[in-house]
Scaffold this motif. Structure first.
Motif, PDB file in Angstrom:
ATOM      1  N   ASN A 137       0.844  -1.185   0.000  1.00 20.73           N
ATOM      2  CA  ASN A 137       0.000   0.000   0.000  1.00 20.73           C
ATOM      3  C   ASN A 137       0.882   1.237   0.000  1.00 20.73           C
ATOM      4  O   ASN A 137       1.792   1.357   0.827  1.00 20.73           O
ATOM      5  CB  ASN A 137      -0.908   0.029   1.227  1.00 20.73           C
ATOM      6  CG  ASN A 137      -1.844  -1.158   1.283  1.00 20.73           C
ATOM      7  OD1 ASN A 137      -2.335  -1.616   0.248  1.00 20.73           O
ATOM      8  ND2 ASN A 137      -2.100  -1.677   2.469  1.00 20.73           N
ATOM      9  N   VAL A 138       0.619   2.150  -0.928  1.00 15.65           N
ATOM     10  CA  VAL A 138       1.361   3.406  -1.013  1.00 15.65           C
ATOM     11  C   VAL A 138       0.369   4.548  -0.858  1.00 15.65           C
ATOM     12  O   VAL A 138      -0.650   4.597  -1.578  1.00 15.65           O
ATOM     13  CB  VAL A 138       2.115   3.533  -2.353  1.00 15.65           C
ATOM     14  CG1 VAL A 138       2.973   4.799  -2.359  1.00 15.65           C
ATOM     15  CG2 VAL A 138       2.979   2.305  -2.610  1.00 15.65           C
ATOM     16  N   GLY A 139       0.633   5.442   0.076  1.00 17.63           N
ATOM     17  CA  GLY A 139      -0.264   6.560   0.321  1.00 17.63           C
ATOM     18  C   GLY A 139       0.472   7.887   0.314  1.00 17.63           C
ATOM     19  O   GLY A 139       1.663   7.947   0.621  1.00 17.63           O
ATOM     20  N   THR A 140      -0.242   8.932  -0.038  1.00 16.92           N
ATOM     21  CA  THR A 140       0.343  10.282  -0.070  1.00 16.92           C
ATOM     22  C   THR A 140      -0.630  11.278   0.536  1.00 16.92           C
ATOM     23  O   THR A 140      -1.840  11.208   0.286  1.00 16.92           O
ATOM     24  CB  THR A 140       0.667  10.700  -1.511  1.00 16.92           C
ATOM     25  OG1 THR A 140       1.647   9.821  -2.048  1.00 16.92           O
ATOM     26  CG2 THR A 140       1.203  12.126  -1.563  1.00 16.92           C
ATOM     27  N   ARG A 141      -0.085  12.194   1.324  1.00 16.21           N
ATOM     28  CA  ARG A 141      -0.864  13.311   1.866  1.00 16.21           C
ATOM     29  C   ARG A 141      -0.141  14.603   1.492  1.00 16.21           C
ATOM     30  O   ARG A 141       1.057  14.747   1.768  1.00 16.21           O
ATOM     31  CB  ARG A 141      -1.005  13.184   3.377  1.00 16.21           C
ATOM     32  CG  ARG A 141      -1.984  14.183   4.011  1.00 16.21           C
ATOM     33  CD  ARG A 141      -2.291  13.774   5.441  1.00 16.21           C
ATOM     34  NE  ARG A 141      -3.361  14.573   6.015  1.00 16.21           N
ATOM     35  CZ  ARG A 141      -3.188  15.486   6.972  1.00 16.21           C
ATOM     36  NH1 ARG A 141      -1.968  15.693   7.484  1.00 16.21           N
ATOM     37  NH2 ARG A 141      -4.213  16.162   7.447  1.00 16.21           N
ATOM     38  N   VAL A 142      -0.856  15.506   0.841  1.00 17.64           N
ATOM     39  CA  VAL A 142      -0.314  16.808   0.475  1.00 17.64           C
ATOM     40  C   VAL A 142      -0.989  17.864   1.336  1.00 17.64           C
ATOM     41  O   VAL A 142      -2.223  17.935   1.380  1.00 17.64           O
ATOM     42  CB  VAL A 142      -0.541  17.122  -1.010  1.00 17.64           C
ATOM     43  CG1 VAL A 142       0.044  18.485  -1.368  1.00 17.64           C
ATOM     44  CG2 VAL A 142       0.077  16.037  -1.897  1.00 17.64           C
ATOM     45  N   ILE A 143      -0.186  18.675   2.009  1.00 18.94           N
ATOM     46  CA  ILE A 143      -0.702  19.721   2.898  1.00 18.94           C
ATOM     47  C   ILE A 143      -0.282  21.084   2.356  1.00 18.94           C
ATOM     48  O   ILE A 143       0.903  21.303   2.053  1.00 18.94           O
ATOM     49  CB  ILE A 143      -0.166  19.556   4.331  1.00 18.94           C
ATOM     50  CG1 ILE A 143      -0.447  18.136   4.849  1.00 18.94           C
ATOM     51  CG2 ILE A 143      -0.787  20.600   5.262  1.00 18.94           C
ATOM     52  CD1 ILE A 143       0.256  17.834   6.164  1.00 18.94           C
TER      53      ILE A 143
END
Length: 290
Positions: free
Chosen positions: A125-131
């Motif tokens: 599982n690969v996840g990304t969060r952009v803030i």
């Protein structure tokens, strides 16, 4: 000094993540079968780069945000930057890239880009969060660019296919010198199935705007990779002539259109993230080497 790497292991898979670009370096089964491309420079040095703050090319390799103009090469700068390892366990890790004077010179925003990798059994599982840490709306595109072995291990030369779960035939938007042509054409999928051959990539990557779908990659029988995507509406497939890999690329945003200007906000499926808000993306791949 070479980039640092962190190894993760589950009971069925192992992987290594570099701090350069938070890029996966391999994905390997417990039996020793490698399913990720190895980065051989004879074809392409990438393995699984992260694309931010643009996906694809910009006109003249220049982007703009309002009156701010700057050069930016294809797929943005995240893949060329050193991330910081924030935390990790034996099976997961999170790397972070924050804005710096160098990034602000070309992309005038304060941001935080978090990339998470996690192994659970035979799945990655690969996840990304952009803030957006700026005080104004932040336009950007985001995407993943992983490359997988073609053919997959233990397939004995069997023909490989990409099969969409929906059985749909998404329209294609052709590329011209890395930019999207105006308008779509009928794509090469038939009943949601595409045979992987050299000929289909004769005119560069295949781009399917708003054509992303859960899919399977591999022969009709035998080893297969199964993919699911989150908040990534666009899909691209790429295989350089004769290369022993296939890139399966879920995106939110695409290259600029032929004839358009450099504004990031004008690119197809560009995201406009309000100040102090965050958005997440992700994909999973399940490895079945039966």
């Amino acid at each position: 000094m070479p980039p640092k790497e962190l190894k993760l292991c589950s009971d069925m898979l192992s992987t290594s993540i570099s701090n350069l670009g938070a890029e996966m370096q391999y994905l390997r089964t417990v039996a020793g079968d490698d399913v990720l491309w190895n980065g051989d420079p004879a074809f392409w040095t990438g393995r699984a780069p992260v694309l931010f703050p643009i996906v694809g090319r910009a006109p003249g390799d220049e982007v703009a945000v309002g009156d701010h103009h700057a050069p930016m090469s294809q797929h943005g700068f995240a893949r060329r930057n050193e991330f910081t390892l924030e935390k990790h366990t034996a099976t997961s890790c999170r790397h972070i890239l924050c804005a710096s004077p160098a990034t602000r010179a070309v992309y005038p925003f304060d941001f935080e880009l978090q990339i998470t990798h996690e192994l659970i059994g035979n799945a990655l599982n690969v996840g990304t969060r952009v803030i957006n840490k700026s005080d104004r709306v932040m336009p950007f595109g985001f995407g993943y660019h992983p490359a997988f072995q073609w053919p997959l291990p233990n397939t004995n030369g069997a023909t490989h296919f990409v099969s969409l779960a929906s059985n749909k035939n998404p329209d294609q938007q052709p590329l011209s010198d890395g930019l999207l042509q105006q308008g779509v054409v009928s794509g090469p999928f038939k009943n949601g199935i595409l045979e992987i051959t050299d000929e289909i990539f004769a005119n560069d990557a295949l781009v399917f705007p708003n054509g992303s779908d859960a899919l399977r990659y591999g022969p009709k029988e035998g080893p297969v990779l199964s993919f699911e995507f989150y908040n990534l509406p666009d899909l691209a497939l790429w295989r350089p002539l004769g290369a022993p890999f296939l890139c399966i690329e879920p995106w939110h945003g695409t290259a600029a259109l032929v004839g358009d200007g450099p504004q990031i906000s004008d690119r197809p499926n560009s995201i406009s993230l309000p100040p102090s808000e965050a958005i997440t993306f992700g994909y999973s791949v399940t490895v079945d080497m039966r």
